[in-house]
Each structure stands twice: as C-alpha cells, then as structure tokens.
Design an enzyme around this catalytic site. Sequence first.
Site, mmCIF file in Angstrom:
data_model
loop_
_atom_site.group_PDB
_atom_site.id
_atom_site.type_symbol
_atom_site.label_atom_id
_atom_site.label_comp_id
_atom_site.label_asym_id
_atom_site.label_seq_id
_atom_site.Cartn_x
_atom_site.Cartn_y
_atom_site.Cartn_z
ATOM 1 N N ASP A 86 -85.939 35.105 17.943
ATOM 2 C CA ASP A 86 -86.590 33.791 17.851
ATOM 3 C C ASP A 86 -88.120 33.948 17.912
ATOM 4 O O ASP A 86 -88.641 34.747 18.699
ATOM 5 C CB ASP A 86 -86.095 32.941 19.037
ATOM 6 C CG ASP A 86 -86.302 31.462 18.836
ATOM 7 O OD1 ASP A 86 -86.314 31.013 17.671
ATOM 8 O OD2 ASP A 86 -86.433 30.740 19.842
ATOM 9 N N HIS A 87 -88.823 33.174 17.107
ATOM 10 C CA HIS A 87 -90.293 33.083 17.149
ATOM 11 C C HIS A 87 -90.995 34.441 17.201
ATOM 12 O O HIS A 87 -91.870 34.675 18.051
ATOM 13 C CB HIS A 87 -90.743 32.258 18.362
ATOM 14 C CG HIS A 87 -90.484 30.800 18.191
ATOM 15 N ND1 HIS A 87 -91.114 30.039 17.244
ATOM 16 C CD2 HIS A 87 -89.629 29.978 18.836
ATOM 17 C CE1 HIS A 87 -90.666 28.801 17.310
ATOM 18 N NE2 HIS A 87 -89.754 28.735 18.262
ATOM 19 N N ASP A 108 -92.333 33.870 12.587
ATOM 20 C CA ASP A 108 -93.035 32.617 12.826
ATOM 21 C C ASP A 108 -94.524 32.789 12.535
ATOM 22 O O ASP A 108 -95.293 33.223 13.383
ATOM 23 C CB ASP A 108 -92.809 32.171 14.280
ATOM 24 C CG ASP A 108 -93.536 30.875 14.591
ATOM 25 O OD1 ASP A 108 -94.218 30.345 13.693
ATOM 26 O OD2 ASP A 108 -93.417 30.403 15.731
ATOM 27 N N HIS A 184 -90.832 21.755 22.295
ATOM 28 C CA HIS A 184 -90.202 22.755 23.154
ATOM 29 C C HIS A 184 -90.305 22.327 24.610
ATOM 30 O O HIS A 184 -91.319 21.758 25.014
ATOM 31 C CB HIS A 184 -90.902 24.111 23.016
ATOM 32 C CG HIS A 184 -90.570 24.826 21.731
ATOM 33 N ND1 HIS A 184 -91.517 25.171 20.804
ATOM 34 C CD2 HIS A 184 -89.399 25.267 21.240
ATOM 35 C CE1 HIS A 184 -90.942 25.804 19.798
ATOM 36 N NE2 HIS A 184 -89.651 25.871 20.031
ATOM 37 N N HIS A 212 -86.000 22.945 16.034
ATOM 38 C CA HIS A 212 -86.309 23.576 17.322
ATOM 39 C C HIS A 212 -86.499 22.486 18.365
ATOM 40 O O HIS A 212 -86.653 21.322 18.034
ATOM 41 C CB HIS A 212 -87.595 24.412 17.189
ATOM 42 C CG HIS A 212 -87.369 25.721 16.495
ATOM 43 N ND1 HIS A 212 -87.633 26.923 17.093
ATOM 44 C CD2 HIS A 212 -86.870 26.010 15.269
ATOM 45 C CE1 HIS A 212 -87.323 27.904 16.255
ATOM 46 N NE2 HIS A 212 -86.867 27.377 15.136
ATOM 47 N N ASN A 234 -81.848 24.636 17.882
ATOM 48 C CA ASN A 234 -82.166 25.571 18.970
ATOM 49 C C ASN A 234 -82.144 24.859 20.321
ATOM 50 O O ASN A 234 -82.779 23.810 20.482
ATOM 51 C CB ASN A 234 -83.565 26.153 18.770
ATOM 52 C CG ASN A 234 -83.603 27.214 17.700
ATOM 53 O OD1 ASN A 234 -82.667 27.355 16.923
ATOM 54 N ND2 ASN A 234 -84.683 27.956 17.649
ATOM 55 N N ALA A 236 -82.702 25.840 24.369
ATOM 56 C CA ALA A 236 -83.008 26.813 25.421
ATOM 57 C C ALA A 236 -83.140 26.118 26.775
ATOM 58 O O ALA A 236 -82.410 26.412 27.717
ATOM 59 C CB ALA A 236 -84.287 27.575 25.071
HETATM 60 P P1 13P Z 1 -85.934 23.899 23.933
HETATM 61 O O1 13P Z 1 -86.280 24.826 25.037
HETATM 62 O O2 13P Z 1 -86.726 22.638 23.965
HETATM 63 O O3 13P Z 1 -84.466 23.662 23.831
HETATM 64 O O4 13P Z 1 -86.378 24.605 22.566
HETATM 65 C C1 13P Z 1 -85.784 25.811 22.225
HETATM 66 C C2 13P Z 1 -86.330 26.348 20.964
HETATM 67 O O5 13P Z 1 -86.610 25.638 20.036
HETATM 68 C C3 13P Z 1 -86.494 27.795 20.892
HETATM 69 O O6 13P Z 1 -86.961 28.216 19.659
#
Ligand code: 13P
Length: 285
Positions: A86-87, A108, A184, A212, A234, A236
């Site tokens: 990711d990223h 990214d 995020h 995201h 996504n 997290a």
């Molecule tokens: P969140 O932590 O807001 O769920 O976002 C996760 C994300 O987009 C990681 O790339």
Amino acid sequence: MKVMKFAPMKEILKLAEEQKVAYGAFVTVSYETALAAIEAGSELNCPVIFITGTDCCDLMGGFEGTVETVKRAAANAQVPIALHLDHCRTYEECVQAIHAGYSSVMIDGSSLPFEENIALTKKVVDYAHTLGITVEGELGKLVGEEGNLVVKGPEGAQTDPQEAKEFVERTGVDCLAVSIGTQHGHYIAAPQLNIERLKAIQEVVEVPLVLHGGSGTPIDQVQESIRHGIRKINVATDVLTAVADSFEELKKQPGFKYNTAMFVNSKNAAKELIKGKMKDFRFEK
Ligand code: 13P
C-alpha cells in the site's frame, strides 16, 4: 505448510466488477490480524485483499517476513488471497516487494506533478506486468495522513476525471485510487462523498476504482460509491480500533487476567469487524 500463491488482485477486482460489488482490502500488522481476515473471508466465502504499507511490513520482518506471515495464516484458506503493498512511493520498493512474493503493488505518485506521477507509475507497470503483478495508481490526494504526507483542505485535492482518463491510458494501471472526499484515519467531521465526481470518473475510466479511507465512512455513502464503480475499499483504522478496543473491553471484565486469550479475543474482534465490512460491501444482510 501447504505452498500457496497469492492471487493477482486484478482477478479479484474483475470478479467484483462482474458482481457489481466491492471487496474490502484490510490492513495486517501481525499473524493475528492476518488470521482475522482469512477466517472472515473463509466463513463468508469472500476473497481477501491484504494492504500493507512499509510500516506494517516493518512489524512483520520486512517484505519477506510479511509474505511468510500471511502465507502461514492462509495455509488452509479456500478463498483467493491477494497481498498488496500500500502507498509505496518508490520503484525500488515495489520491485523488492514483488521479488518477495507480493501479488500486487500500489505506486503512489499522487504527491508528484502529473507528468512525474505518470512516468513513475508507468515504470512500475512496465516491470510488474511482465510478472503478472497487479498495479494500483493514485491520482488526487486524500485529506489526512499517508505516511509523511499530510494533506489539508477538501475539494481542491480531489481527482479530476479527464486527468484520470489520461493517467490510466498512459500508465496502463490495473486499478485507480481516486479522491472523492474520504480521509485516512478517524473523521473529525462526517464525510460527504462526491458521488457526482465519481460518476464523471467512472464514465471515462475503464479500470476498477479504489476507495481509500474506508474507516468510519457512512455505509450508505460507501454503498452508493460501489454503485458507481468502486471495487476495492481500503480499511485500516477500523481494524486497528477493533483490536485496541478489544483489550480495553476485556480489562473491564471481572476476573480479567493477562494471558494469551487476550490475543485470541482481539483476533476475533478484528474478524467480526471485517465480516461486517465484507457483508456491507457485497450488499448482504
Ligand atoms: P483508513 O485507515 O481510514 O481505513 O484508510 C486506510 C487506507 O486507505 C489505507 O490505504
């Protein structure tokens, strides 16, 4: 241990497109968080996509350690599982992750000028595609924090549809992360997704779209975005919050003891959270 191979994320997103649903892409930072998503996916017969930033990989022994950790957790899984970086901001780290066994990478370049983002993304695509690896690109900026990048201010940072079309055509990415109003991390004010912008992007962009910042976004807005082409979401912060809250809740219970059951409990809390998201993203009750 059964030797398993991660599924190309592109194939999972193709399935999502056929079914007009989205698949969740869940963070993993440990064996337990990997197991949580794999058990959730296995119980619901739902493919699992793992997102790991380099910060997550550091917790699991680098790219190789992450591959081993997730493979071990997935040893008996019967559903497709993709492991996605990711990223990632550099070509070199994308290549390292691919060599370690990742089936998908996100390059990214969204903080770069448009032409530089195209050049960097295309370089990763040209390499990854020779090995059947999926590539996600990003255009537009999410408000909030992505590693060291802090983006403030809403609409100006969102994805421009015509630029998105050109970006996808010139880079050959398999999927595109768009900025339409999510953020995020935990929201301070409730988000208002820009569905009109998403519709305009979907009209001109051929590849699956990625949202995201899936945590805390109201489900009616998330489902509306799925109706207009979002195929990967996504998540997290919500997973990490479920884990942290599980410890706090457990400590309040009479007779609480510090023992390994704490970790079984936190894995189950993450699993229930993930199952809920998987159902929501597939419009299931
Ligand atoms: P969140 O932590 O807001 O769920 O976002 C996760 C994300 O987009 C990681 O790339």
